[in-house]
Design an enzyme around this catalytic site. Sequence first.
Site, PDB file in Angstrom:
ATOM      1  N   PHE A   7      -3.793  -0.426   6.763  1.00 13.53           N
ATOM      2  CA  PHE A   7      -4.151  -1.756   6.706  1.00 13.53           C
ATOM      3  C   PHE A   7      -5.478  -1.859   5.789  1.00 13.53           C
ATOM      4  CE2 PHE A   7      -2.617  -2.465  11.152  1.00 13.53           C
ATOM      5  CZ  PHE A   7      -1.484  -3.211  10.825  1.00 13.53           C
ATOM      6  N   LYS A  41       7.439  -6.388  11.024  1.00 11.87           N
ATOM      7  CA  LYS A  41       6.898  -5.816   9.850  1.00 11.87           C
ATOM      8  C   LYS A  41       8.147  -5.244   9.256  1.00 11.87           C
ATOM      9  CE  LYS A  41       4.091  -2.108   8.354  1.00 11.87           C
ATOM     10  NZ  LYS A  41       3.167  -0.739   8.547  1.00 11.87           N
ATOM     11  N   ARG A  56       2.215   8.040   7.030  1.00 11.03           N
ATOM     12  CA  ARG A  56       2.563   8.122   8.461  1.00 11.03           C
ATOM     13  C   ARG A  56       4.021   7.865   8.698  1.00 11.03           C
ATOM     14  NH1 ARG A  56      -1.353   3.465  10.496  1.00 11.03           N
ATOM     15  NH2 ARG A  56      -0.423   2.784   8.568  1.00 11.03           N
ATOM     16  N   LYS A 104       0.993  -1.247  -0.158  1.00 11.67           N
ATOM     17  CA  LYS A 104       0.002   0.090   0.049  1.00 11.67           C
ATOM     18  C   LYS A 104       0.835   1.274   0.210  1.00 11.67           C
ATOM     19  CE  LYS A 104      -2.600   0.197   3.576  1.00 11.67           C
ATOM     20  NZ  LYS A 104      -1.629   1.091   4.531  1.00 11.67           N
ATOM     21  N   PHE A 146       3.961  -8.383  -9.079  1.00 13.66           N
ATOM     22  CA  PHE A 146       4.902  -8.935  -8.735  1.00 13.66           C
ATOM     23  C   PHE A 146       5.429 -10.039  -9.970  1.00 13.66           C
ATOM     24  CE2 PHE A 146       3.522  -8.038  -4.585  1.00 13.66           C
ATOM     25  CZ  PHE A 146       4.381  -8.506  -3.596  1.00 13.66           C
ATOM     26  N   TRP A 202       7.133  -0.657  -8.441  1.00 11.42           N
ATOM     27  CA  TRP A 202       8.365  -1.386  -7.480  1.00 11.42           C
ATOM     28  C   TRP A 202       9.586  -1.490  -8.501  1.00 11.42           C
ATOM     29  CZ3 TRP A 202      11.790  -5.118  -7.710  1.00 11.42           C
ATOM     30  CH2 TRP A 202      12.303  -5.414  -6.144  1.00 11.42           C
ATOM     31  N   ALA A 256      -3.752   1.483  12.592  1.00 16.13           N
ATOM     32  CA  ALA A 256      -5.148   1.518  12.071  1.00 16.13           C
ATOM     33  C   ALA A 256      -6.139   0.453  12.721  1.00 16.13           C
ATOM     34  CB  ALA A 256      -5.141   1.460  10.662  1.00 16.13           C
ATOM     35  N   THR A 269       4.090   1.546  -0.862  1.00 20.17           N
ATOM     36  CA  THR A 269       4.622   1.601  -2.252  1.00 20.17           C
ATOM     37  C   THR A 269       3.795   2.102  -3.140  1.00 20.17           C
ATOM     38  OG1 THR A 269       5.838  -0.448  -1.451  1.00 20.17           O
ATOM     39  CG2 THR A 269       6.067   0.147  -3.678  1.00 20.17           C
TER      40      THR A 269
END
Length: 555
Positions: free
Chosen positions: A300, A104, A93, A70, A380, A408, A272, A72
């Site tokens: 999230f 994480k 954030r 998210k 991906f 990415w 969140a 990214t």
Amino acid sequence: MSDIEIARKAKKKPIQEIGAKLGIPTEHLLPFGHDKAKVSEAFIKSLAKNKNGHLILVTAINPTPAGEGKTTTTVGLGDGLNAIGKKAAICIREASLGPNFGMKGGAAGGGYAQVVPMEDMNLHFTGDFHAITAAHNLLAAMLDNHIYWGNELDIDIRRIPYRRVMDMNDRALRETVVNLGGVANGFPRETGFDITVASEVMAILCLATDLRDLEKRLGDIIVAYRRDRSPVYARDLKADGAMTVLLQQAMQPNLVQTLENNPAFVHGGPFANIAHGCNSVVATTTALKLADYVVTEAGFGADLGAEKFFDIKCRKAGLKPEAVVIVATVRAMKMNGGVAKADLGTENVAAVKKGCANLGQHIENVKQFGVPAVVAINHFVSDTDAEVQAIKDYVGSQGSEAVLCKHWAHGSKGTEDLARKVVSIVESGSAQFAPLYLDDMPLFEKIETIAKRIYRADEVLADKKIRDQLKQWEEQGYGNLPVCMAKTQYSFTTDPNRRGAPRGHSLPVREVRLSAGAGFIVVICGEIMTMPGLPRVPSAESIRINRDGLIDGLF
């Protein structure tokens, strides 16, 4: 190359040049080194008459071990908008040390869609979280000190909901006893610690509009109750002024840059799953005064982050988002379709189609707020054309569009199609944003509304004590507050193992907490913890300074 190797090769520009892109004079930047700075309150106030830009929210499906990306995508979309000629900024954030050293890892994007300096952002950054921790715990210390010196306010030490905080995952501190050691140390009582990102002070800093509003909200924090059950506020302890002093610099939003040297505001960091999950109002509103497009994210999945963004942040700050991007991956769809993580590299179109139910419910939910949604398929290398097409076909059947994004690997070139789609949505003027419920709806009905319309629960389970507490708060004048659901991020239910879009489930409410300063009711559901623990093998075991003096292990 790995994320960290890409970040280290970044050709950063001096932060004054990044500020100049938005029209921020050098004298209104408080630099922290050469690549990050805070924006002065005086400059922010001078923007009041500027027209607002367009606000775009990036949210996601429920997170899975497969990864969604998210942040990214948020960074990639911001770069993509700039690449197609739009003046855009992103707002995200700050990272908490707890998950960074837990499981994480970093929170600055990935690949060629990152915000830098990555190491600083994931560690102490500009000290905001330390200031929030200090301000929160100052109030706790003044509370116990007041009781020690005679308890003039007649505080009932059995009824003190205000706990201490630290920015670390530490299950040993969830339940504690303080003031042990005899007369000199005070009156023993039970309490505990929450993680800093669950602190009401964190929520207040992220919802306050300026220092005056910050001080008022801090003064409104309920720290305890008297024997007659009347509340004791932070202002009764005369703590609000000193807390504001500690937070004066932290209140100023932080400016950094993407790998493509586009402006990024990184400020505030409530979780969140246990808080409201959005960056600060002051950062978002400042960006909106300076850029034509502002891309922000909510933590999230959309069932938590987006719902709270709409029902708490937008409601409180008067924000009107014009488009929503829902991030999904082929890998996550396969996991929602029942495929084990070890088998995600094998093509399985049937599992993708089955797992799309989770994505579909998020699309439906976002549309309930009157904001059009587009799906970003975060690519991906293991994705096959047939799997990607399965998601596109499904999203099309839901009345939306899915766009394949390769940010990415390719940075802004991989999100130009998404950027054009977002611009077309905004220019269509089709958004008619409205929160899910009205302010004057009873508190328990607000909980039921979210449970039934967002989670698709059949019922809310809450005992008489909780219902009576909600009624009491309504009688005290807090009935118009929104509710902030504290629930697992991994499922629409309170069972983290139930993926997809479950039906026929109940929402158990274990506890409710009044955050009078932040301006919402926290509703704790299921087994969610406001002080997380470390996993069996924490990320901290792999974080170290290498022989070149660089930090390894954050990615």
